[in-house]
Design a protein around this motif. Structure first.
Motif, PDB file in Angstrom:
ATOM      1  N   HIS A   1      -5.034  -0.773  11.052  1.00 27.47           N
ATOM      2  CA  HIS A   1      -4.267  -0.123   9.990  1.00 27.47           C
ATOM      3  C   HIS A   1      -4.081  -1.025   8.769  1.00 27.47           C
ATOM      4  CE1 HIS A   1      -3.307   3.539  12.204  1.00 27.47           C
ATOM      5  NE2 HIS A   1      -3.312   2.757  13.273  1.00 27.47           N
ATOM      6  N   ALA A   2      -4.144  -2.325   8.955  1.00 24.55           N
ATOM      7  CA  ALA A   2      -3.996  -3.234   7.822  1.00 24.55           C
ATOM      8  C   ALA A   2      -5.128  -3.035   6.815  1.00 24.55           C
ATOM      9  CB  ALA A   2      -3.951  -4.681   8.298  1.00 24.55           C
ATOM     10  N   ASP A   3      -6.315  -2.681   7.292  1.00 20.52           N
ATOM     11  CA  ASP A   3      -7.438  -2.436   6.381  1.00 20.52           C
ATOM     12  C   ASP A   3      -7.141  -1.245   5.472  1.00 20.52           C
ATOM     13  OD1 ASP A   3      -8.832  -4.550   7.555  1.00 20.52           O
ATOM     14  OD2 ASP A   3      -9.919  -3.230   8.931  1.00 20.52           O
ATOM     15  N   LYS A   4      -6.597  -0.172   6.033  1.00 15.91           N
ATOM     16  CA  LYS A   4      -6.244   1.018   5.244  1.00 15.91           C
ATOM     17  C   LYS A   4      -5.122   0.691   4.259  1.00 15.91           C
ATOM     18  CE  LYS A   4      -5.795   5.554   4.360  1.00 15.91           C
ATOM     19  NZ  LYS A   4      -5.349   5.637   2.998  1.00 15.91           N
ATOM     20  N   ASP A   5      -4.145  -0.088   4.712  1.00 14.21           N
ATOM     21  CA  ASP A   5      -3.047  -0.482   3.831  1.00 14.21           C
ATOM     22  C   ASP A   5      -3.570  -1.284   2.637  1.00 14.21           C
ATOM     23  OD1 ASP A   5      -1.281   0.765   5.559  1.00 14.21           O
ATOM     24  OD2 ASP A   5      -0.675  -1.103   6.544  1.00 14.21           O
ATOM     25  N   LYS A   6      -4.513  -2.193   2.895  1.00  9.99           N
ATOM     26  CA  LYS A   6      -5.084  -2.980   1.793  1.00  9.99           C
ATOM     27  C   LYS A   6      -5.856  -2.076   0.843  1.00  9.99           C
ATOM     28  CE  LYS A   6      -7.412  -6.892   0.107  1.00  9.99           C
ATOM     29  NZ  LYS A   6      -8.759  -7.368   0.150  1.00  9.99           N
ATOM     30  N   ASP A   7      -6.628  -1.142   1.379  1.00  7.27           N
ATOM     31  CA  ASP A   7      -7.344  -0.193   0.514  1.00  7.27           C
ATOM     32  C   ASP A   7      -6.366   0.565  -0.380  1.00  7.27           C
ATOM     33  OD1 ASP A   7      -9.751  -0.949   1.677  1.00  7.27           O
ATOM     34  OD2 ASP A   7      -9.886   0.840   2.960  1.00  7.27           O
ATOM     35  N   ASP A   8      -5.250   0.987   0.191  1.00  2.33           N
ATOM     36  CA  ASP A   8      -4.228   1.697  -0.584  1.00  2.33           C
ATOM     37  C   ASP A   8      -3.630   0.790  -1.664  1.00  2.33           C
ATOM     38  OD1 ASP A   8      -4.668   3.933   0.988  1.00  2.33           O
ATOM     39  OD2 ASP A   8      -2.869   3.651   2.212  1.00  2.33           O
ATOM     40  N   ALA A   9      -3.358  -0.465  -1.314  1.00  2.00           N
ATOM     41  CA  ALA A   9      -2.812  -1.422  -2.279  1.00  2.00           C
ATOM     42  C   ALA A   9      -3.810  -1.656  -3.422  1.00  2.00           C
ATOM     43  CB  ALA A   9      -2.451  -2.734  -1.597  1.00  2.00           C
ATOM     44  N   GLU A  10      -5.092  -1.771  -3.087  1.00  2.00           N
ATOM     45  CA  GLU A  10      -6.121  -1.949  -4.121  1.00  2.00           C
ATOM     46  C   GLU A  10      -6.165  -0.747  -5.060  1.00  2.00           C
ATOM     47  OE1 GLU A  10      -9.661  -2.720  -1.794  1.00  2.00           O
ATOM     48  OE2 GLU A  10      -9.407  -4.886  -2.031  1.00  2.00           O
TER      49      GLU A  10
ATOM     50  N   GLY B   1       0.819  -1.199   0.000  1.00  2.00           N
ATOM     51  CA  GLY B   1       0.000   0.000   0.000  1.00  2.00           C
ATOM     52  C   GLY B   1       0.856   1.252   0.000  1.00  2.00           C
ATOM     53  N   GLY B   2       2.164   1.069   0.076  1.00  5.53           N
ATOM     54  CA  GLY B   2       3.090   2.196   0.115  1.00  5.53           C
ATOM     55  C   GLY B   2       3.691   2.512  -1.243  1.00  5.53           C
ATOM     56  N   VAL B   3       4.472   3.567  -1.267  1.00  3.80           N
ATOM     57  CA  VAL B   3       5.077   4.058  -2.497  1.00  3.80           C
ATOM     58  C   VAL B   3       6.090   3.068  -3.063  1.00  3.80           C
ATOM     59  CG1 VAL B   3       6.551   5.875  -3.475  1.00  3.80           C
ATOM     60  CG2 VAL B   3       4.716   6.471  -1.888  1.00  3.80           C
ATOM     61  N   ASP B   4       6.920   2.477  -2.207  1.00  2.00           N
ATOM     62  CA  ASP B   4       8.005   1.621  -2.700  1.00  2.00           C
ATOM     63  C   ASP B   4       7.490   0.415  -3.484  1.00  2.00           C
ATOM     64  OD1 ASP B   4       9.828   3.342  -1.544  1.00  2.00           O
ATOM     65  OD2 ASP B   4      10.069   2.150   0.260  1.00  2.00           O
ATOM     66  N   SER B   5       6.497  -0.285  -2.945  1.00  2.00           N
ATOM     67  CA  SER B   5       5.976  -1.455  -3.663  1.00  2.00           C
ATOM     68  C   SER B   5       5.215  -1.021  -4.916  1.00  2.00           C
ATOM     69  CB  SER B   5       5.093  -2.316  -2.752  1.00  2.00           C
ATOM     70  OG  SER B   5       3.985  -1.597  -2.253  1.00  2.00           O
ATOM     71  N   ALA B   6       4.558   0.134  -4.871  1.00  2.00           N
ATOM     72  CA  ALA B   6       3.853   0.646  -6.045  1.00  2.00           C
ATOM     73  C   ALA B   6       4.831   0.923  -7.183  1.00  2.00           C
ATOM     74  CB  ALA B   6       3.073   1.910  -5.685  1.00  2.00           C
ATOM     75  N   VAL B   7       5.949   1.557  -6.862  1.00  2.00           N
ATOM     76  CA  VAL B   7       6.956   1.859  -7.880  1.00  2.00           C
ATOM     77  C   VAL B   7       7.552   0.561  -8.431  1.00  2.00           C
ATOM     78  CG1 VAL B   7       9.225   2.903  -8.284  1.00  2.00           C
ATOM     79  CG2 VAL B   7       7.475   4.162  -7.020  1.00  2.00           C
ATOM     80  N   ALA B   8       7.835  -0.395  -7.564  1.00  2.00           N
ATOM     81  CA  ALA B   8       8.385  -1.674  -8.027  1.00  2.00           C
ATOM     82  C   ALA B   8       7.429  -2.347  -9.008  1.00  2.00           C
ATOM     83  CB  ALA B   8       8.662  -2.588  -6.826  1.00  2.00           C
TER      84      ALA B   8
ATOM     85  N   LEU C   1      -4.824  -7.754  -7.852  1.00  2.00           N
ATOM     86  CA  LEU C   1      -4.372  -7.835  -6.463  1.00  2.00           C
ATOM     87  C   LEU C   1      -5.138  -8.930  -5.756  1.00  2.00           C
ATOM     88  CD1 LEU C   1      -2.688  -6.532  -4.098  1.00  2.00           C
ATOM     89  CD2 LEU C   1      -4.796  -5.311  -3.528  1.00  2.00           C
ATOM     90  N   MET C   2      -4.430  -9.710  -5.001  1.00  2.00           N
ATOM     91  CA  MET C   2      -5.047 -10.704  -4.133  1.00  2.00           C
ATOM     92  C   MET C   2      -4.469 -10.537  -2.737  1.00  2.00           C
ATOM     93  SD  MET C   2      -3.132 -14.292  -5.095  1.00  2.00           S
ATOM     94  CE  MET C   2      -3.782 -15.096  -3.663  1.00  2.00           C
ATOM     95  N   GLU C   3      -5.108 -11.155  -1.761  1.00  2.00           N
ATOM     96  CA  GLU C   3      -4.655 -11.075  -0.378  1.00  2.00           C
ATOM     97  C   GLU C   3      -4.288 -12.465   0.121  1.00  2.00           C
ATOM     98  OE1 GLU C   3      -6.523 -10.060   4.020  1.00  2.00           O
ATOM     99  OE2 GLU C   3      -7.287  -8.977   2.284  1.00  2.00           O
TER     100      GLU C   3
END
Length: 172
Positions: free
Chosen positions: A50-59, A14-21, A69-71
């Motif tokens: 906070h994991a719920d927000k992180d997943k929303d960001d990843a989605e 859900g963060g910038v680093d994995s998104a860029v990768a 995306l899968m979980e």
């Protein structure tokens, strides 16, 4: 990576680093599958997980990039192999770093195996900022990222799996 690599599973936090990768890999023509690891499911004192927000960001990121995306749920494994060890070390007077244990026991062990075996990935990517140098078929070295301010090799050094050819790290 060799030309044989087609499918890359990217750990999406859900963060910038994995998104860029993930974006860099997709733009280079790889078939990228995003996977969100749920390692925590307990709400804080205000009832918020906070994991719920992180997943929303990843989605959100995966939709923007155009990758699925899968979980995968590693809550039990995280509790048993990372958090319990963290508590025990803290009780002993140490200052443990759960991120290092998570990388070693969850991301680069359970998740890595899950991606290769269950999802049939040719390679696994994370958003960690580092480099791998190869000097022969079996000789790999973990190197600091080009930008020393972004370097994350500190979190990776305890892991032997990083020497695998099946790992990608971001370096932009």
């Amino acid at each position: 990576m060799s030309g044989a690599v087609k499918k890359v599973v990217c750990a999406m936090s859900g963060g910038v680093d994995s998104a860029v990768a993930a974006l860099l890999l997709k733009n280079r023509g790889y078939q990228v599958q995003g996977v969100f690891m749920r390692n925590w499911d307990i709400a804080d004192e205000k009832g918020y997980c906070h994991a719920d927000k992180d997943k929303d960001d990843a989605e959100y990121v995966c939709k923007k990039i155009g990758i699925p995306l899968m979980e995968v749920n590693f809550v039990k494994e995280y509790w048993n192999n990372v958090f319990s060890a963290f508590i025990n070390e803290y009780k002993e007077g140490y200052t443990p770093n759960p991120d290092i244990h998570c990388n070693k026991r969850i991301k680069f062990d359970l998740f890595f195996k899950y991606a290769l075996e269950r999802l049939k990935a040719d390679a696994v990517a994370t958003g960690h900022y580092a480099r791998i140098a190869t000097s022969s078929e079996k000789n790999f070295r973990l190197l600091k990222g080009i930008d020393k301010q972004k370097d994350q090799t500190f979190f990776l050094v305890a892991d032997s799996q990083i020497s695998s050819r099946k790992m990608y790290f971001s370096c932009w």
